[in-house]
Design a protein around this motif. Structure first.
Motif, short mmCIF file in Angstrom:
data_model
loop_
_atom_site.label_atom_id
_atom_site.label_comp_id
_atom_site.label_asym_id
_atom_site.label_seq_id
_atom_site.Cartn_x
_atom_site.Cartn_y
_atom_site.Cartn_z
N THR A 1 3.60 -23.29 -18.12
CA THR A 1 3.72 -22.16 -17.19
C THR A 1 4.51 -21.02 -17.81
N ASP B 1 2.25 -19.28 -20.29
CA ASP B 1 1.23 -18.50 -19.58
C ASP B 1 1.82 -17.19 -19.06
N GLY B 2 3.01 -17.28 -18.47
CA GLY B 2 3.68 -16.09 -17.94
C GLY B 2 4.05 -15.11 -19.04
N LEU C 1 3.34 -12.30 -13.38
CA LEU C 1 2.53 -13.09 -12.44
C LEU C 1 3.36 -13.88 -11.45
N LEU D 1 4.81 -16.66 -11.86
CA LEU D 1 4.38 -18.05 -11.95
C LEU D 1 5.50 -19.03 -11.63
N LYS E 1 5.57 -21.47 -8.32
CA LYS E 1 5.26 -22.87 -8.67
C LYS E 1 5.67 -23.84 -7.56
#
Length: 148
Positions: free
Chosen positions: A123, A126-127, A138, A140, A144
């Motif tokens: 995560t 990805d962020g 985002l 994230l 979560k």
């Protein structure tokens, strides 16, 4: 006694290695995709505190080694775990590999921590990719584990 098990997450981020490395060293950048507060930049031999305000969680992070644009070696968490951030210049950008190891848990507890680390660091990457490549936070980490 710690196990020989480690968790690894990786992501190609289509930005120069200098920018990607700085994103993990400098909390002014990192707070756009990971934790919400830090007591300072990562520096070799120093400790900082990272905070996730939405969860009321803090952790102390000790930096053991920094090799500019290549490696950040830290220890953090409770119980403490080694977390290394490796950076490799690629044709299309920078490959970031996060390795977490030195787990003391066993059985079901070890499986849970492996799952949490794998998902958590994926995560984060990805962020980071969304923020550095597209300027988008985002949220994230915040989303979560939504409270409501």
């Amino acid at each position: 006694m710690s196990s020989n098990i480690y968790v690894e997450a990786q992501m190609l981020i289509r930005k120069p290695i200098e920018d990607v490395f700085e994103a993990f060293i400098n909390p002014e950048v990192t707070t756009n995709f990971w934790f919400t507060k830090s007591t300072g930049k990562l520096e070799e031999g120093k400790a900082v505190t990272w905070e996730w305000e939405m969860y009321g969680v803090k952790t102390n992070v000790t930096v053991h080694q920094i090799v500019k644009h290549q490696l950040i070696k830290t220890v953090w968490g409770e119980p403490s775990t080694n977390v290394d951030y490796e950076f490799k210049e690629m044709e299309k950008g920078t490959l970031v590999v996060i390795k977490s190891y030195g787990f003391y848990q066993e059985g079901e507890d070890l499986l849970k921590i492996i799952n949490d680390n794998t998902g958590g660091f994926t995560t984060v990457l990805d962020g980071c990719k969304a923020y550095l490549e597209h300027g988008i936070n985002l949220k994230l980490i915040e989303d979560k584990f939504p409270s409501k």
